[in-house]
Every structure is written in C-alpha cells, then in structure tokens.
Design a protein around this motif. Sequence first.
Motif, short mmCIF file in Angstrom:
data_model
loop_
_atom_site.label_atom_id
_atom_site.label_comp_id
_atom_site.label_asym_id
_atom_site.label_seq_id
_atom_site.Cartn_x
_atom_site.Cartn_y
_atom_site.Cartn_z
N LEU A 94 0.84 -1.20 0.00
CA LEU A 94 0.00 0.00 0.00
C LEU A 94 0.87 1.24 0.00
O LEU A 94 1.76 1.37 0.84
N ALA A 95 0.64 2.15 -0.93
CA ALA A 95 1.26 3.48 -0.89
C ALA A 95 0.13 4.46 -0.59
O ALA A 95 -0.79 4.65 -1.38
N LEU A 96 0.21 5.05 0.61
CA LEU A 96 -0.93 5.79 1.15
C LEU A 96 -0.69 7.30 1.14
O LEU A 96 0.30 7.77 1.69
N PRO A 97 -1.62 8.06 0.56
CA PRO A 97 -1.53 9.51 0.67
C PRO A 97 -2.01 9.94 2.07
O PRO A 97 -2.63 9.14 2.77
N PRO A 98 -1.75 11.19 2.46
CA PRO A 98 -2.23 11.64 3.77
C PRO A 98 -3.76 11.57 3.81
O PRO A 98 -4.42 11.69 2.78
N GLY A 99 -4.29 11.35 5.02
CA GLY A 99 -5.74 11.48 5.18
C GLY A 99 -6.52 10.19 5.08
O GLY A 99 -7.74 10.20 5.24
N VAL A 100 -5.85 9.08 4.80
CA VAL A 100 -6.56 7.80 4.81
C VAL A 100 -6.75 7.40 6.27
O VAL A 100 -5.77 7.25 6.99
N ASP A 101 -8.00 7.29 6.71
CA ASP A 101 -8.20 7.10 8.15
C ASP A 101 -8.54 5.66 8.52
O ASP A 101 -8.65 4.78 7.66
N ASP A 102 -8.69 5.46 9.82
CA ASP A 102 -8.89 4.12 10.34
C ASP A 102 -10.17 3.47 9.81
O ASP A 102 -10.20 2.28 9.52
N ALA A 103 -11.22 4.28 9.64
CA ALA A 103 -12.49 3.74 9.12
C ALA A 103 -12.27 3.21 7.70
O ALA A 103 -12.83 2.18 7.31
N TRP A 104 -11.44 3.90 6.93
CA TRP A 104 -11.14 3.46 5.56
C TRP A 104 -10.46 2.08 5.60
O TRP A 104 -10.84 1.16 4.87
N PHE A 105 -9.48 1.93 6.49
CA PHE A 105 -8.77 0.64 6.59
C PHE A 105 -9.71 -0.48 7.03
O PHE A 105 -9.60 -1.61 6.57
N THR A 106 -10.61 -0.15 7.95
CA THR A 106 -11.54 -1.17 8.44
C THR A 106 -12.39 -1.70 7.27
O THR A 106 -12.53 -2.91 7.09
N VAL A 129 3.74 2.06 2.82
CA VAL A 129 4.56 3.26 2.72
C VAL A 129 3.66 4.48 2.54
O VAL A 129 2.51 4.35 2.14
N ALA A 130 4.23 5.65 2.82
CA ALA A 130 3.51 6.90 2.58
C ALA A 130 3.90 7.43 1.21
O ALA A 130 5.00 7.18 0.72
N THR A 131 2.96 8.14 0.56
CA THR A 131 3.27 8.72 -0.75
C THR A 131 2.62 10.09 -0.89
O THR A 131 1.52 10.31 -0.36
N PRO A 132 3.28 11.01 -1.59
CA PRO A 132 2.63 12.29 -1.92
C PRO A 132 1.70 12.15 -3.12
O PRO A 132 0.98 13.08 -3.48
N GLY A 133 1.72 10.98 -3.75
CA GLY A 133 0.91 10.75 -4.95
C GLY A 133 -0.41 10.10 -4.63
O GLY A 133 -0.82 10.04 -3.47
N PRO A 134 -1.11 9.59 -5.64
CA PRO A 134 -2.41 8.96 -5.41
C PRO A 134 -2.27 7.61 -4.70
O PRO A 134 -1.22 6.96 -4.80
N LEU A 135 -3.33 7.22 -4.02
CA LEU A 135 -3.40 5.92 -3.36
C LEU A 135 -3.10 4.82 -4.38
O LEU A 135 -3.72 4.77 -5.44
N THR A 136 -2.13 3.98 -4.05
CA THR A 136 -1.72 2.92 -4.97
C THR A 136 -1.67 1.60 -4.22
O THR A 136 -1.16 1.54 -3.10
N ILE A 137 -2.25 0.59 -4.82
CA ILE A 137 -2.33 -0.72 -4.18
C ILE A 137 -1.75 -1.76 -5.12
O ILE A 137 -2.22 -1.91 -6.24
N SER A 138 -0.73 -2.44 -4.66
CA SER A 138 -0.15 -3.50 -5.48
C SER A 138 -0.35 -4.84 -4.79
O SER A 138 -0.02 -4.98 -3.61
N VAL A 139 -0.90 -5.78 -5.50
CA VAL A 139 -1.08 -7.13 -4.96
C VAL A 139 -0.21 -8.09 -5.78
O VAL A 139 -0.12 -7.97 -7.00
N THR A 140 0.45 -8.99 -5.08
CA THR A 140 1.16 -10.08 -5.73
C THR A 140 0.47 -11.36 -5.29
O THR A 140 0.31 -11.59 -4.08
N ALA A 141 0.02 -12.15 -6.26
CA ALA A 141 -0.72 -13.37 -5.91
C ALA A 141 0.06 -14.59 -6.36
O ALA A 141 0.73 -14.57 -7.40
#
Length: 330
Positions: A94-106, A129-141
């Motif tokens: 997860l590369a997270l921008p500021p402001g993603v809160d606990d309710a979002w994670f839940t 990790v934190a990012t100044p960019g958009p929320l990015t989610i990488s999954v490896t399956a």
Amino acid sequence: MTERVNRLGEFELIAKHFAPLAGKTPGAYGLKDDAAVLTPAAGHDLVLTTDAVVAGVHFFPSDPPATIAQKALRVNISDLAAKGATPRVYLLTLALPPGVDDAWFTAFASGLRRDQVRFGVTLVGGDTVATPGPLTISVTALGEVARGKMLLRGGAKAGDDIWVSGTIGDAALGLRVAKAEDVGLDKKHGASVLHRFRIPEPRWVLGRALVGVAHACLDVSDGLIADLGHMSEVSGVKIEVEAQTVPLSPAARSALTAGRIGLSDLLTGGDDYELAFSAPAARRHQLSALALTTKTKLSRVGRVFKGKGVVALDRQGAEIGFTRKGFAHF
Ligand code: ADP
Ligand code: MG
C-alpha cells in the motif's frame, strides 16, 4: 519504513487490520517476520503474478474502500485463473496519501476478508509506505498448477476455436456510468454494469478446468480485441472474431440499441476480466459440459488461422475497423 503513515503507526496498522487476514496461515508468521514461506503441493508449480491499481486510473478515490480492495485482489486472481492456477496466498503493498483514516482501513480490510473466503487465499505479507501521490495498491498473488501445465498465451493453433466466458463490454459501460455519463440505461442495468466495473468476477474455477483442454488462454483486461491481439502475436497465428457472436449482457444490448455506445466500444473496452481461450474443435462437447459444471457461460466467438493479427468481422463478413483496440497505459 521510518515515516508514520497514519494516525495509527505502521506497526499498529499492520497488527490491527492486516495480521487478522493472515491468521494462522503456515509460513506467514502472523506478519511479524521479514518474509513468508510457501511450500507448493507435491507435483505442482507455483504461478506468480502482480498487478497494481492506482486511484484515478483504475478506480475512483471516492469508491467504497471494500470494493477497491476487492478489485485490487480480484485482478490478480483473474491472472491466476487465466493460467489455470488455483489461488493460494497474496502479498499487499500500500502506498498511502495523507488522510486515509482508520475507518477506511476497516472497510478496506473487510473487502479483503470477504474475498479471501471466496477465493481461498490468505494474506502472507506486504509493505506499507507513505506517498505524496495517489493511493496505490499492489497485490502479488501466488497460485498452483500441476507441474508444467500452466496455460499460456502462446499455444493457439490454426483450426482452434476462440471462446470467451461471461459477457463482454459491461465494465466499459460501468466506467461511463461511474463518470456520470448518460449511457441510456435504466437504474437496474446502470447498477449492474457499475458493479462489474468495480468488482470483477475472476473465472478461476473455469481456468482450473481448462488445464489440459485449452491450447492458449488469457484474461481480458485491456479489451477483447487487444487481448486476442496478444494471443495472436505470442502464438504466431491469425485470429478472426465474428463480432455478432460476442456475448453481451442485457444491459450492454440495451445501451447498444439506444445508440449510446458502439459495438466496437464494447469489444475494445477494458476491465472485463473474462477468460478468452483457444481450443481444438474436437473439444466443443467437452466445453459445453464444462460450462454447466463450472456454471460459467461460454461462447464460441471466432477461429484461429495461419497468419497474423486479429480481425473482427460483421454479419456480412466485412472487417470492422477500430480506432483503438484496447486500453494502454503508455
Ligand atoms: P521491513 O521493514 O522489515 O521490510 P515491514 O515493516 O515493511 O518490514 O513489514 C513488517 C511485516 O509486516 C512484514 O511481515 C510484512 O510482510 C508485513 N506487512 C507490511 N505491510 C503490509 C501490508 N500492507 N499487508 C500485509 N502485510 C504487511
Ligand atoms: Mg524486514
């Protein structure tokens, strides 16, 4: 990772939201070690795939967090499906921008939990990790297939039929609905295509059943024509699609009839996550039976010839021209 990514610190975040998704998976060590271990079943190969989704590119930042999670996981399950693999575990970055809160994670974790049960996978690691960019989610399956049996893009042979699962073009319509475009659909059809855009339906039960049956297989993510182009290129064959045989949902038919979208938009729109595969004509009966046992609609949409490239033919047998064959990032 040194920077705090959230109100919850990185480690509290992992312990609260992600460790429960690992549970007691052997080799995951409760997400408390540097890495995980996976022992493949005897006589099997591991199949590895990764796909990232980016806010503003693959989903809207305002989408429900649970569906964002499901899409991130499902596009990877779809890749495993296309290779005939049975899903086992996944890693999540997860590369997270500021402001993603606990309710979002839940909510995000609840989407993952639901799909873990559905696809029989568990989380075994990742990075946050934190990012100044958009929320990015990488999954490896990671999945498993009988040794040497992974389905390839490269196996199509002249004389094969081309088959497609499910229906094509719904997600392309769903994207338009998500962008608040008027595609002439009633409420019910609008909601159904939006659902298909947000939460694809990976065909892993079908994919597994195609091992030893299909000559070549891939999942349709860029657009049917573009993806069959990939198959034709890697296989070194020509693929002809009879456009009127491509399966469309009632919603897609209704948008087509209303003149709000063209057939070529449906054939080249991305995000279907259906399987497209080639199989010898001698397998037709077996595939019809397999459609029943796997409860998956299967349609024969074209044929494989010597040559190269992919063409789509209309009812009169004339070639349909496309301004673009599918989605490309670059
Ligand atoms: P390191 O810095 O040593 O690489 P991390 O602090 O990144 O370790 O991760 C600690 C543990 O938490 C590891 O087991 C890692 O796999 C897991 N982890 C970190 N982020 C995630 C995530 N988003 N999803 C699942 N597991 C995670
Ligand atoms: Mg480490």
